[in-house]
Design a protein around this motif. Sequence first.
Motif, PDB file in Angstrom:
ATOM      1  N   UNK A  43       0.827  -1.206   0.000  1.00 30.21           N
ATOM      2  CA  UNK A  43       0.000   0.000   0.000  1.00 30.21           C
ATOM      3  C   UNK A  43       0.860   1.253   0.000  1.00 30.21           C
ATOM      4  N   UNK A  44       2.026   1.192   0.652  1.00 26.50           N
ATOM      5  CA  UNK A  44       2.930   2.338   0.669  1.00 26.50           C
ATOM      6  C   UNK A  44       3.643   2.506  -0.671  1.00 26.50           C
ATOM      7  N   UNK A  45       3.884   1.393  -1.364  1.00 26.40           N
ATOM      8  CA  UNK A  45       4.648   1.415  -2.611  1.00 26.40           C
ATOM      9  C   UNK A  45       3.755   1.700  -3.817  1.00 26.40           C
ATOM     10  N   UNK A  46       2.496   1.283  -3.747  1.00 24.84           N
ATOM     11  CA  UNK A  46       1.616   1.305  -4.920  1.00 24.84           C
ATOM     12  C   UNK A  46       1.503   2.672  -5.594  1.00 24.84           C
ATOM     13  N   UNK A  47       1.285   3.791  -4.871  1.00 24.46           N
ATOM     14  CA  UNK A  47       1.165   5.080  -5.572  1.00 24.46           C
ATOM     15  C   UNK A  47       2.393   5.419  -6.409  1.00 24.46           C
ATOM     16  N   UNK A  48       3.573   5.134  -5.875  1.00 25.30           N
ATOM     17  CA  UNK A  48       4.788   5.401  -6.637  1.00 25.30           C
ATOM     18  C   UNK A  48       4.916   4.509  -7.851  1.00 25.30           C
TER      19      UNK A  48
ATOM     20  N   UNK B  19       2.390   3.205  -9.575  1.00 24.46           N
ATOM     21  CA  UNK B  19       1.425   3.686 -10.576  1.00 24.46           C
ATOM     22  C   UNK B  19       1.959   4.933 -11.262  1.00 24.46           C
ATOM     23  N   UNK B  20       2.588   5.821 -10.486  1.00 27.75           N
ATOM     24  CA  UNK B  20       3.169   7.033 -11.064  1.00 27.75           C
ATOM     25  C   UNK B  20       4.270   6.691 -12.063  1.00 27.75           C
TER      26      UNK B  20
ATOM     27  N   UNK C 105       6.461  -3.185 -15.462  1.00 28.12           N
ATOM     28  CA  UNK C 105       5.587  -2.537 -14.475  1.00 28.12           C
ATOM     29  C   UNK C 105       4.160  -3.045 -14.603  1.00 28.12           C
ATOM     30  N   UNK C 106       3.695  -3.227 -15.844  1.00 30.17           N
ATOM     31  CA  UNK C 106       2.336  -3.752 -16.042  1.00 30.17           C
ATOM     32  C   UNK C 106       2.228  -5.153 -15.463  1.00 30.17           C
TER      33      UNK C 106
ATOM     34  N   UNK D  87      -8.773   5.653 -14.664  1.00 31.84           N
ATOM     35  CA  UNK D  87      -7.412   6.165 -14.893  1.00 31.84           C
ATOM     36  C   UNK D  87      -6.389   5.040 -14.843  1.00 31.84           C
ATOM     37  N   UNK D  88      -6.495   4.185 -13.842  1.00 35.23           N
ATOM     38  CA  UNK D  88      -5.553   3.079 -13.682  1.00 35.23           C
ATOM     39  C   UNK D  88      -5.657   2.100 -14.846  1.00 35.23           C
ATOM     40  N   UNK D  89      -6.871   1.762 -15.250  1.00 36.22           N
ATOM     41  CA  UNK D  89      -7.048   0.819 -16.348  1.00 36.22           C
ATOM     42  C   UNK D  89      -6.518   1.383 -17.664  1.00 36.22           C
TER      43      UNK D  89
END
Length: 366
Positions: free
Chosen positions: A77-82, A84-85, A98-99, A128-130
Amino acid sequence: MSAAQLVSLTLALLAGSVTLLGLVIVTGRALHRHRDRRNARLSAGVRPWLLELIGGDSEEVNEPLLQLAALDRRVWRAVEPGAISLLGKVSGNARTAMVRLLEQRGLARDALRNLSSLSSVRRASAAHVLGLLSHAEAAFPLVRLLSDRNAEVRATAVRALGQIGTAGAAAPIIASLARGGVPFQLVAQALIRLGPGARPALVEALSHDNPAERAVAVEVLGLTGAVETARALVGVLAGDSSDDVRVRAVRALGRLGTPVCLDALIHATGPAHPQAVRVEAATALGDLGSPRAVPALRELLADAHYHVAHNAARSLARLGRPAAAALTETVAERAGTPAAGHAWEALAIQDLQAGHPPRLPAPVPR
């Protein structure tokens, strides 16, 4: 209760409310800072794996991929935003890796589920994510979001469908303009990303009732070089009821550059057409780059509408020697007229582009 007591009670309640609001704000900021510090601490040890994942070739990513895929839920959860960015900033093998990681972590599955969330923020975030993942299975659910009650969700769905690139989404994307709230340029960009497979839907849209749909179809056909649609665009120029659509048709024909485009654009400079169309046609003839346009453009130098004459001169400045001769003759034969002034300006532009000092204007006869 007296009036004074009522006022005192009201003030006390107001003061209490302000104090409580202040505490909520301070507490929220403190929790936010704490969460940021915690996430930074948890992700610090994982960052080297992320960098190794996006920096290696296809044979070197298995180890960091396994390590990242096995992270416990709290650390992920801490890593996920980075992560996705990063997905929106990398390409090639790095993007593929990454995909794979995000798919293994269930990001696409969760996003598909969130497309039907009651929260518009979650629906938009999921779309957005999809889109970032280019998740092909999301195309149909995203098409349904084009009729979402929230304009931001609709816009995000349009962008995501363009990123996924499913040509069958072209017609629904075009129709999203009729519902409002989706920017014209966003729809155009999405349609361009769909590629040649979207052209049948674009041609069909040329006859839609909504002028915005016709306009975006014309714009995209011109931008994508759909030369096989030139005759259809000539028909739009000749008969569309919207001046905006006709102006865009002129611009598109200038980009396509076929012989049928030349004849239509020369005709569009005539007085039977609206001024906006004539102005754009004078420019489009320069975009076309054909010496056959020189006689028509030379005649336009004397047009009563300044912008038509001005744009004709600028187009002549781009058409090489035949145009230069026509401009020189105009300066000599029509000295002191607006036509000569436009011609001299075009010759000066040619001089500057060739690296020569601009010639002096011809003296006005007395």
